[in-house]
Design a protein around this motif. Structure first.
Motif, short mmCIF file in Angstrom:
data_model
loop_
_atom_site.label_atom_id
_atom_site.label_comp_id
_atom_site.label_asym_id
_atom_site.label_seq_id
_atom_site.Cartn_x
_atom_site.Cartn_y
_atom_site.Cartn_z
N ALA A 390 -10.07 -11.68 4.56
CA ALA A 390 -8.91 -11.76 4.28
C ALA A 390 -8.40 -11.44 2.86
CB ALA A 390 -8.14 -13.21 4.65
N VAL A 391 -8.96 -11.97 1.74
CA VAL A 391 -8.92 -11.88 0.43
C VAL A 391 -9.18 -10.17 0.16
CG1 VAL A 391 -9.33 -12.33 -1.82
CG2 VAL A 391 -9.03 -14.23 -0.16
N THR A 392 -10.42 -9.76 0.55
CA THR A 392 -10.92 -8.47 0.59
C THR A 392 -9.82 -7.50 0.95
OG1 THR A 392 -13.12 -9.21 0.57
CG2 THR A 392 -12.63 -6.63 1.04
N LEU A 395 -7.12 -7.31 -1.57
CA LEU A 395 -7.32 -6.84 -2.85
C LEU A 395 -7.33 -5.35 -2.42
CD1 LEU A 395 -10.54 -8.72 -4.13
CD2 LEU A 395 -8.02 -8.83 -5.12
N ALA A 396 -7.73 -4.84 -1.36
CA ALA A 396 -7.70 -3.14 -1.16
C ALA A 396 -6.09 -2.64 -1.22
CB ALA A 396 -8.05 -3.04 0.36
N ALA A 397 -5.13 -3.47 -0.93
CA ALA A 397 -3.43 -3.55 -1.04
C ALA A 397 -3.17 -3.66 -2.60
CB ALA A 397 -2.83 -4.16 -0.25
N LEU A 398 -4.02 -4.13 -3.27
CA LEU A 398 -3.73 -4.17 -4.64
C LEU A 398 -4.47 -3.51 -5.66
CD1 LEU A 398 -3.71 -8.27 -4.75
CD2 LEU A 398 -1.64 -6.66 -4.86
N ARG A 449 -5.41 -10.35 -10.11
CA ARG A 449 -5.13 -9.89 -8.59
C ARG A 449 -5.89 -10.73 -7.45
NH1 ARG A 449 -6.11 -3.44 -9.54
NH2 ARG A 449 -7.24 -4.26 -11.46
N VAL A 450 -6.99 -11.23 -8.05
CA VAL A 450 -7.84 -12.06 -7.19
C VAL A 450 -7.22 -13.39 -6.80
CG1 VAL A 450 -9.88 -13.50 -6.63
CG2 VAL A 450 -10.14 -11.19 -7.56
N MET A 451 -6.46 -13.83 -7.86
CA MET A 451 -5.72 -15.02 -7.70
C MET A 451 -4.28 -14.85 -6.73
SD MET A 451 -4.78 -18.11 -8.80
CE MET A 451 -5.37 -18.39 -10.48
N LEU A 452 -3.69 -13.87 -7.14
CA LEU A 452 -2.56 -13.26 -5.97
C LEU A 452 -3.06 -13.11 -4.60
CD1 LEU A 452 0.53 -12.64 -5.42
CD2 LEU A 452 -0.19 -10.23 -6.37
N ALA A 453 -4.12 -12.41 -4.37
CA ALA A 453 -4.63 -12.23 -3.06
C ALA A 453 -4.76 -13.56 -2.29
CB ALA A 453 -5.83 -11.26 -3.16
N ILE A 454 -5.52 -14.18 -3.09
CA ILE A 454 -5.83 -15.77 -2.51
C ILE A 454 -4.39 -16.30 -2.08
CG2 ILE A 454 -6.62 -18.15 -2.90
CD1 ILE A 454 -8.70 -16.82 -4.84
N ARG A 486 4.49 -5.16 -4.76
CA ARG A 486 4.64 -4.96 -3.26
C ARG A 486 4.28 -6.37 -2.61
NH1 ARG A 486 2.84 -0.06 -2.86
NH2 ARG A 486 4.65 0.87 -2.63
N ARG A 487 3.10 -6.90 -2.95
CA ARG A 487 2.43 -7.90 -2.27
C ARG A 487 3.59 -9.34 -2.64
NH1 ARG A 487 0.31 -6.34 1.61
NH2 ARG A 487 -0.77 -8.29 1.94
#
Length: 572
Positions: A390-392, A395-398, A449-454, A486-487
């Protein structure tokens, strides 16, 4: 109705003299020039929800820093019930939280009008807000934080087995501690038991009776002074009744003399009632003296010197005295000591059985923890696969399409409070890169970005009503910045999101834009936090893009960003 932060008032915090933030339910950004106090907004929110109080943050010249927040909560919801249980009040769906920090470092907190420990704010915040300051990225690198993040994502599947494991773990700690104490004190317990057994054996052999020590003392005194007692009784008897072997002489004994006195007054008693009364009393005295004399004679006959009995009494008395010297002030106290000693000896003798019992329980608990820990590991490994995927995807969207996040679940050394697992988030920034721990495999921008994705993943699995980010876009620019905006906007569809940012690409996606402006003296006053109109947003974005509010190119770019963001937000 989802809880949200409606208003925040800050006084005396950093460069902020006084500021009021009125926050929207969706996506709010806070911008401003460097040093204007944007980060103090996040610091204030952190304090409001139980963050660490740093007296260095108190504005110079101010006695204290104060943060007060108004939250909208459901009156019949979980948060309102928690506040009610703590003695606070929620009025018309509004919850007031307040926190002060003095320049000396003292901190106080209020919840719903009631003073509470600062830790209570942290407890309430668990159901209200997640605050990410600039230091939270570093906290995410801590193994314990990463394990907690995975457990949070695993959700209900982990709750029951984890609770069972924690219960078994706590009991195991108690059993180990009790066993250690019993084992370490084995020699002391054996010595105490020997002393008790010796004393009980000594008392059992002597078999003392209650009051026996006093009786022996009296008998010993009587036997030791038998001759003197008999002589005294005989002499007293003669004085009262005379010696019958002395022949007819003038009576000198007490009975005869009292008889003579009685005879003298009896002859004339009829002449005076008072004298008659005295005559009656003389009669009573005669009877009493005769009785005493008779008893003295009997006593004198009963008293005999008995050296054998005296020796036996003295020997018994010595034995009982030895017991009272060791175990109590009298025979009754000695018997009480024996009763207590027998009880204590039973406890000491039972320790061996207790050690065996605890050892068996310890083995059973280890087996139980091993079983539950295996269940926890299986659940975490399954959650780790989902979490990493899910995080990966996020990250693709980020703008990190080739990055891959994985979660390594490995067995640690022995049992811990949460199982045997060690959890480590790893990042492979591109296909050729090996998965490395976040602290080694991610740059500052990547880590943001990892932080935001999480958090976006968490929002789907375990949503928190309010998210607060302080420059989550640090080290990011260009297309990646647009994707972060956007996220964040998508995250705000299901939660209130408050972001301090320096990137116009992020700010363009906000539903509400607040700008922090400094006064001429460098402070931030009440009117210094302004909610921008659409026109004001274009000017602020232009400033952030080109450094000039009135730049035509900057303004055109700003308007383009706002149009792109609006179109994206209107897309389902």
């Amino acid at each position: 109705m989802r809880p949200r932060v409606e208003e925040v008032r800050i006084q005396g915090l950093g460069v902020i003299d006084e500021a009021v933030l009125e926050l929207s339910p969706g996506f709010t950004v806070v911008t401003g020039e460097t040093g204007a106090g944007k980060t103090m907004v996040v610091t204030g929110l952190g304090l409001l929800f139980g963050g660490r109080a740093d007296p260095a943050r108190v504005r110079p010249g101010a006695d204290r820093a104060t943060v007060e927040g108004t939250l909208i909560v459901a009156t019949d919801g979980k948060v309102a019930q928690q506040v009610h249980d703590l003695g606070g009040e929620v009025e018309d769906g509004e919850l007031i939280i307040s926190r002060t920090v003095s320049a000396e470092g003292r901190s106080r907190a209020w919840l719903g009008g009631r003073t509470v420990p600062v830790g209570t704010l942290t407890y309430i915040a668990d159901d209200l807000v997640t605050v990410h300051g600039q230091m939270d990225q570093q906290r995410l690198l801590q193994p314990g934080r990463q394990r907690a993040a995975l457990d949070r994502y695993a959700g209900d599947d982990l709750v029951k087995p984890l609770r069972a494991y924690e219960q078994a773990y706590r009991r195991h700690r108690q059993v180990v501690e009790e066993l250690r104490e019993l084992t370490n004190r084995a020699r002391e317990r054996a010595q105490e038991a020997d002393v008790l057994r010796f004393g009980l054996d000594e008392i059992e052999k002597a078999d003392p009776k209650v009051g026996e020590d006093a009786e022996l003392r009296e008998e010993a005194d009587r036997l030791a002074h038998a001759d003197a007692l008999r002589t005294a009784a005989t002499t007293a008897h003669s004085a009262l009744l005379g010696d019958p072997m002395a022949g007819p002489q003038i009576a000198q004994d007490a009975v005869s003399l009292v008889g003579q006195a009685r005879a003298a007054v009896e002859a004339v008693r009829s002449f005076d009632p008072e004298l008659a009364g005295l005559a009656d009393r003389l009669a009573e005295a005669g009877y009493l003296i005769s009785d005493v004399a008779t008893e003295l004679a009997a006593y004198a006959e009963s008293v005999e010197a008995d050296p054998v009995r005296l020796a036996a009494v003295q020997e018994r008395r010595s034995l009982v005295t030895g017991l009272t010297r060791k175990y109590g002030e009298d025979a009754a106290a000695v018997l009480d000591w024996a009763q207590n000693a027998a009880t204590r000896l039973g406890q000491l003798d039972g320790d061996d059985g207790r050690i065996e019992e605890l050892t068996r329980e310890q083995d059973e608990l280890v087996a139980r923890m091993e079983e539950l820990a295996a269940d926890l590991t299986a659940i975490r490994e399954a959650a780790a696969e989902r979490f990493g995927a899910a995080v990966t995807a996020e990250l693709a969207a980020l703008a990190m399409p080739h990055a891959r996040v994985s979660v390594a679940v490995t067995r640690g050394d022995g049992f811990g409070p949460h199982g045997v697992d060690e959890v480590e988030l790893r990042l492979a920034a591109h296909p050729a890169a090996p998965p490395l721990p976040l602290g080694k495999g991610a740059s500052g921008g990547e880590l943001s970005r990892v932080m935001l994705a999480i958090e976006v993943v968490f929002a789907g699995a375990d949503p928190v009503p309010t998210f607060v980010f302080d420059e989550v876009d640090a080290g990011v620019g260009g297309k990646a910045a647009v994707e972060i905006g956007r996220r964040l906007a998508r995250l705000a569809r299901n939660a209130q999101v408050i972001v301090v940012t320096h990137l116009p690409q992020v700010a363009a996606f906000a539903d509400q834009h607040l700008v922090v402006e400094k006064a001429s003296d460098g402070s931030v006053v009440r009117s210094g936090v302004v909610a921008l109109t659409q026109e004001g947003r274009a000017r602020e974005l232009s400033r952030m893009l080109a450094g000039l509010e009135d730049s035509e190119l900057g303004r055109a770019h700003a308007e383009e960003l706002l149009s792109i963001a609006l179109a994206d937000k209107n897309t389902p």
